[in-house]
Design a protein around this motif. Structure first.
Motif, short mmCIF file in Angstrom:
data_model
loop_
_atom_site.label_atom_id
_atom_site.label_comp_id
_atom_site.label_asym_id
_atom_site.label_seq_id
_atom_site.Cartn_x
_atom_site.Cartn_y
_atom_site.Cartn_z
N ILE A 9 -15.54 -3.39 -34.21
CA ILE A 9 -16.73 -3.69 -33.54
C ILE A 9 -16.94 -3.81 -32.27
N LYS A 10 -15.88 -4.10 -31.46
CA LYS A 10 -15.94 -4.25 -29.97
C LYS A 10 -15.97 -2.66 -29.32
N LEU A 11 -15.20 -1.66 -29.81
CA LEU A 11 -15.18 -0.45 -29.39
C LEU A 11 -16.68 0.12 -29.88
N PHE A 12 -17.28 -0.13 -30.93
CA PHE A 12 -18.90 0.24 -30.84
C PHE A 12 -19.63 -0.23 -29.97
N LYS A 13 -19.51 -1.38 -29.84
CA LYS A 13 -20.32 -2.32 -28.93
C LYS A 13 -20.19 -1.49 -27.14
N VAL A 14 -19.05 -1.13 -26.98
CA VAL A 14 -18.71 -0.81 -25.69
C VAL A 14 -19.42 0.79 -25.61
N LYS A 15 -19.22 1.63 -26.84
CA LYS A 15 -19.92 2.77 -26.73
C LYS A 15 -21.41 2.58 -26.74
N GLU A 16 -21.88 1.82 -27.53
CA GLU A 16 -23.48 1.43 -27.59
C GLU A 16 -23.77 0.99 -26.05
N LYS A 17 -23.19 0.19 -25.30
CA LYS A 17 -23.30 -0.13 -23.96
C LYS A 17 -23.68 0.89 -23.07
N GLN A 18 -22.40 1.80 -23.12
CA GLN A 18 -22.50 3.08 -22.34
C GLN A 18 -23.58 3.97 -22.68
N LEU A 19 -24.17 4.10 -23.79
CA LEU A 19 -25.35 4.99 -24.25
C LEU A 19 -26.32 4.23 -23.57
N SER A 20 -26.58 2.85 -23.75
CA SER A 20 -27.66 2.23 -23.17
C SER A 20 -27.94 2.41 -21.77
N ASP A 21 -26.54 2.19 -21.08
CA ASP A 21 -26.77 2.25 -19.60
C ASP A 21 -27.13 3.53 -19.12
N ASN A 22 -26.76 4.82 -20.13
CA ASN A 22 -27.29 6.00 -19.59
C ASN A 22 -28.71 6.28 -19.51
N ALA A 23 -29.15 5.56 -20.91
CA ALA A 23 -30.69 5.69 -20.98
C ALA A 23 -31.51 4.91 -20.21
N ASN A 24 -30.97 3.83 -19.65
CA ASN A 24 -31.53 2.80 -18.55
C ASN A 24 -31.16 3.59 -17.05
N GLY A 25 -30.98 4.57 -16.99
CA GLY A 25 -30.75 5.24 -15.74
C GLY A 25 -29.71 4.88 -14.80
N LYS A 26 -28.75 4.26 -15.41
CA LYS A 26 -27.52 4.12 -14.59
C LYS A 26 -26.50 5.17 -14.69
N ALA A 27 -25.92 5.46 -13.66
CA ALA A 27 -25.22 6.50 -13.33
C ALA A 27 -24.01 6.82 -14.56
N ALA A 28 -23.78 7.60 -14.89
CA ALA A 28 -22.94 7.93 -16.15
C ALA A 28 -21.61 8.05 -15.44
N ILE A 29 -20.34 7.59 -16.00
CA ILE A 29 -19.02 7.86 -15.31
C ILE A 29 -18.68 9.22 -15.93
N LYS A 30 -18.51 10.25 -15.13
CA LYS A 30 -17.75 11.48 -15.45
C LYS A 30 -16.43 11.24 -15.73
N LYS A 31 -16.26 11.85 -17.10
CA LYS A 31 -14.95 11.87 -17.81
C LYS A 31 -14.16 12.87 -17.28
N GLN A 32 -12.78 12.42 -16.71
CA GLN A 32 -12.01 13.44 -16.23
C GLN A 32 -11.27 14.12 -17.31
N THR A 33 -11.00 15.43 -16.80
CA THR A 33 -10.19 16.30 -17.75
C THR A 33 -8.66 16.14 -17.65
N ALA A 34 -7.82 16.43 -18.42
CA ALA A 34 -6.49 16.19 -18.22
C ALA A 34 -6.05 17.02 -17.14
N GLY A 35 -6.62 18.25 -16.95
CA GLY A 35 -6.26 18.85 -15.64
C GLY A 35 -6.41 18.27 -14.46
N GLU A 36 -7.68 17.42 -14.13
CA GLU A 36 -8.14 16.84 -13.18
C GLU A 36 -7.15 15.63 -12.78
N LEU A 37 -6.80 15.00 -13.91
CA LEU A 37 -5.87 13.95 -13.74
C LEU A 37 -4.60 14.23 -13.15
N ARG A 38 -4.18 15.41 -13.87
CA ARG A 38 -2.82 15.87 -13.48
C ARG A 38 -2.86 16.43 -12.12
#
Length: 189
Positions: A9-38
């Motif tokens: 349930i907590k995992l789903f709430k985190v995902k819902e909050k991220q979706l909500s933040d994106n819909a409310n105009g907050k900047a989305a955190i860009k997910k880094q690829t494995a290549g970028e991390l390396r």
């Protein structure tokens, strides 16, 4: 079993909050690829010779494209400054970066279009290799040019058959001048 449900349930709430933040105009955190991390790890661990520098012309938001400047402190190319562009693919480290020489030069292992003949950028690439290894490989091309695996066959033949003339051609090219029919811009510092 009841212990697992609250975590899910907590995992789903985190995902819902991220979706909500994106819909409310907050900047989305860009997910880094494995290549970028390396690549970030590789850059943080760089141990370059004093004669090599790395530059990120597009800033910290584009680490996948950068430039390396090599300023050889010995050999035929002593005193020259040579710039290379690196394009790191998302599949890095499973695919090598694409490296191009931006400085036109007279060299057996770098052609006039800037293509670089370095085995670790082709058939000998392995994921355990890194950016530091490539930069040292480029540096080595300036201290020990290899006429046995050329891209510029004319330069390779001169190096093999007449090293004194090769040195003269390198000096003329680096000073800004013609070698044969090809003009080279000055790259001496």
């Amino acid at each position: 079993m009841s212990l697992l449900k609250p975590k899910m349930i907590k995992l789903f709430k985190v995902k819902e909050k991220q979706l909500s933040d994106n819909a409310n105009g907050k900047a989305a955190i860009k997910k880094q690829t494995a290549g970028e991390l390396r690549l970030q790890k590789d850059i943080s661990e760089l141990n370059l010779p004093k004669s090599c520098k790395i530059l990120f012309p597009n800033g910290k938001d584009d680490l996948m494209n950068f430039e390396v400047t090599v300023h050889p402190d010995e050999g035929y190319y002593l005193g020259g400054t040579f710039s290379f562009s690196f394009q790191v693919p998302c599949a890095y480290p499973y695919e090598p970066p694409r490296v191009k020489c931006k400085t036109k030069l007279y060299h057996p292992n770098i052609d006039l279009e800037g293509n670089v003949c370095l085995n670790i950028l082709r058939e000998d690439w392995k994921p355990v290799l890194n950016i530091n290894t490539i930069i040292y490989g480029l540096f080595h091309l300036f201290t020990q040019p290899n006429y046995e695996d050329p891209l510029n066959h004319d330069a390779a033949a001169v190096l093999r058959d007449n090293p004194k003339m090769f040195e003269s051609n390198v000096r003329r090219a680096m000073a800004g001048g013609y070698v044969g029919q090809t003009y080279f811009q000055r790259c001496l510092s």
